[in-house]
Design a protein around this motif. Structure first.
Motif, PDB file in Angstrom:
ATOM      1  N   PRO A   1       0.842  -1.208   0.000  1.00 44.53           N
ATOM      2  CA  PRO A   1       0.000   0.000   0.000  1.00 44.53           C
ATOM      3  C   PRO A   1       0.869   1.247   0.000  1.00 44.53           C
ATOM      4  O   PRO A   1       1.869   1.322   0.723  1.00 44.53           O
TER       5      PRO A   1
ATOM      6  N   ALA B   1      -4.113   0.847  -2.731  1.00 43.10           N
ATOM      7  CA  ALA B   1      -3.954  -0.553  -2.335  1.00 43.10           C
ATOM      8  C   ALA B   1      -3.248  -1.367  -3.421  1.00 43.10           C
ATOM      9  O   ALA B   1      -2.868  -2.511  -3.181  1.00 43.10           O
TER      10      ALA B   1
ATOM     11  N   SER C   1      -8.111  -4.766   0.793  1.00 42.49           N
ATOM     12  CA  SER C   1      -8.312  -3.443   1.377  1.00 42.49           C
ATOM     13  C   SER C   1      -7.691  -3.309   2.768  1.00 42.49           C
ATOM     14  O   SER C   1      -7.243  -2.227   3.141  1.00 42.49           O
TER      15      SER C   1
ATOM     16  N   ALA D   1      -4.204  -1.921   3.264  1.00 42.70           N
ATOM     17  CA  ALA D   1      -4.187  -0.501   2.914  1.00 42.70           C
ATOM     18  C   ALA D   1      -4.753   0.325   4.065  1.00 42.70           C
ATOM     19  O   ALA D   1      -4.199   1.376   4.424  1.00 42.70           O
TER      20      ALA D   1
ATOM     21  N   CYS E   1      -8.753  -1.506  -4.459  1.00 50.27           N
ATOM     22  CA  CYS E   1      -8.606  -2.596  -3.496  1.00 50.27           C
ATOM     23  C   CYS E   1      -9.661  -3.675  -3.719  1.00 50.27           C
ATOM     24  O   CYS E   1     -10.660  -3.444  -4.404  1.00 50.27           O
TER      25      CYS E   1
ATOM     26  N   ARG F   1     -13.667  -5.422  -6.935  1.00 47.03           N
ATOM     27  CA  ARG F   1     -12.541  -4.486  -6.905  1.00 47.03           C
ATOM     28  C   ARG F   1     -13.102  -3.068  -7.029  1.00 47.03           C
ATOM     29  O   ARG F   1     -13.833  -2.765  -7.971  1.00 47.03           O
TER      30      ARG F   1
END
Lengths: 345, 345
Positions: free
Chosen positions: B71, B85, B90, B93, B118, B266
């Motif tokens: 990240p 990310a 996720s 991140a 992400c 995504r």
């Protein structure tokens, strides 16, 4: 039956402004208050139109609002800006701060406006539309008076706690929603009581926590949040963010302070403004065009966007004026000639 | 029937972390991903517990996530912080940015975290709890896959679009809600389909827009937003703020990009963090103590606060461990021995 009289938006604004000025509201504030009231009437949002004048005058007559309060902006240069309404109406405070809020949001990506110590009577869509007109997304919320029971409880604790959201669109009208977090507005139950008609199931419970369709029992009991436990949670969030977090009254304290719901509540308000251009910059995409893809897809399947009826009414009013009934005109005339003597507290 | 095997939270965390590491996820990210999965299991939130491991491994096996993504924080010193990310999960991140987000919120009153590009699979309560533990209120939201029709429409367009809110409390547990803006989660309809039982009325419509209780027809049609037009508006707001505004995928694009719902979506995510101490400072009141007055009044009338069941399960798991079935243990063992070969894409 007599034809309704048609009056232009500008003429109505001038008359309502003048009523507030003659009742001791400082001129700049009178314009702010009159503007949201006339906007409600213009959009055929009758519950927030000239019907609201009386409530505003009553609170002035009762000495429960400071009509000549001068909003004081507190800006320490951070993402949070405060404006002290000084016990006046919320709208002059918002108007005094909206440009500073918008500038800060553009500068730093997002910003919050805290309105302190204000009396609130207007729909929140007026605020989020003002920010959308400046190219910003926004979220606005405030507590009200305890009248709604949290899901699983039976005592009124939460307010009808409105929440409004605005998103800029390329055309004349933004995407806007603005609704109470209760199933219905308290005024709707009141209308059923006056008409002696039952309220729909799911609106309210009586004082023992049983579901009721009797408006009297509902007014003595508690209203229900929209959407069950999810709406109850959102209403709780409004109390926390726009009440507790600001150190301003939540709905229960506002009710205790006023001693009843007959006058406007005194509390704070929270407005968050976000700048799509800043948020999207690194993506290289146009956030407003992206938003249009969603909104046109919603409309494209025949679903109505929130506020569409209001915008249609607005277009009619701006081109053809606002139709007022004889009773409405008579009341306006009485406010003009008698001022605060026209209302009882 | 065999007794379930009890495993400590720490042991399970070590095992799940190790599974992700052995599947190519960089060690720091493996911890982030494992932590939210084990937190779900610990809180007896089975739909977000170890059940999620398979979905994460499948997306790795399919080459649709970057398992070793690092990240990258983008902080220009404003109230909006971004973390890219890089096509990874996720959670790493978020973990990479949460301290910067909290610091900025304290400094400037409120701040936003944008997570870009992400894959999302976890409940959002994990994020808002992390911020509540740092003394901050927060709001988190993200789009998902189109499966919900806007009110008045009949085609899936909106995602189940979760929204979570956290508010710090003096005790061990914050006030937290986290829910889909659809009436039900898609997985709940899937469970009814497998069990061949009808779904409750009001959850979904068939592909012609008629109400249905048939899970097959519902999955081929569209789910409904919670709370009618109000929930539909809130779900639209999530698409706009956490999709369009960020220049990241909305639910429809996420679905088009993936070509189906069998792999994780995504897109981006948005987290707003607000510092109650900053917001309340000028009032002289303690915002957390104010919040307690509301929350204790809710509990005092017998209403349950959101997440209470989860916190009770957590206390049990932390003291007595997590009970896993033989099937769950067998699956964990298979992931440990076979890695990505244990899943089919």
């Amino acid at each position: 039956m007599a034809e309704p009289t048609v009056i232009s938006v500008d003429s109505l604004l001038a008359r309502v402004t003048s009523i507030f000025e003659s009742c001791g509201v400082r001129p700049q504030s009178a314009v702010s208050v009159a503007r949201v009231i006339v906007a409600g009437e213009r959009d055929h949002c009758k519950s927030h139109g000239i019907y609201r004048i009386e409530g505003c005058l009553r609170v002035i007559a009762a000495g429960k609002v400071v009509p000549d309060a001068v909003p004081v902006l507190q800006d320490t240069g951070r993402a949070m800006i405060e404006v002290d309404a000084g016990g006046g109406f919320s709208n002059p405070a918002f108007d005094a701060a909206v440009d500073a809020l918008a500038a800060r949001a553009r500068e730093t990506g997002l910003a919050a406006l805290v309105i302190r110590d204000c009396l609130h009577f207007s729909a929140l869509w007026h605020d989020v539309e003002a920010l959308a007109a400046r190219g910003l997304a926004s979220l606005s919320m405030c507590p009200s008076y305890s009248s709604v029971a949290p899901t699983g409880g039976k005592e009124p604790l939460l307010g009808t706690n409105p929440i409004a959201f605005g998103w800029p669109r390329p055309g004349p009208h933004p995407y806007v929603f603005d609704f109470a977090t209760s199933v219905a507005a308290r005024g709707e139950i009141e209308l059923h009581r006056r008409a002696d008609t039952p309220i729909p199931e799911g609106w309210a419970m009586d004082k023992d926590g049983n579901p009721t369709t009797d408006p009297e029992a509902a007014l003595a009991g508690a209203m229900l949040p929209f959407g069950g436990h999810k709406g109850s949670a959102i209403s709780t969030m409004v109390e926390l963010l726009a009440g507790a977090m600001l150190g301003e009254f939540m709905s229960k304290e506002a009710l205790e302070f006023s001693g009843g719901t007959s006058l406007l509540p005194r509390h704070g308000a929270l407005v968050l403004a976000l700048d799509p251009a800043t948020f999207a910059a690194r993506s290289g995409r146009d956030p407003i065009a992206e938003g249009e893809r969603l909104l046109s897809a919603i409309s494209g399947q025949g679903a109505r966007l929130p506020s569409e009826r209001r915008f249609a009414a607005r277009a009619n009013a701006l081109s053809g004026g606002i139709a007022l009934s004889d009773a409405e005109l008579a009341q306006l005339a009485r406010f003009e000639s008698e001022g605060l003597a026209a209302v009882t507290v």
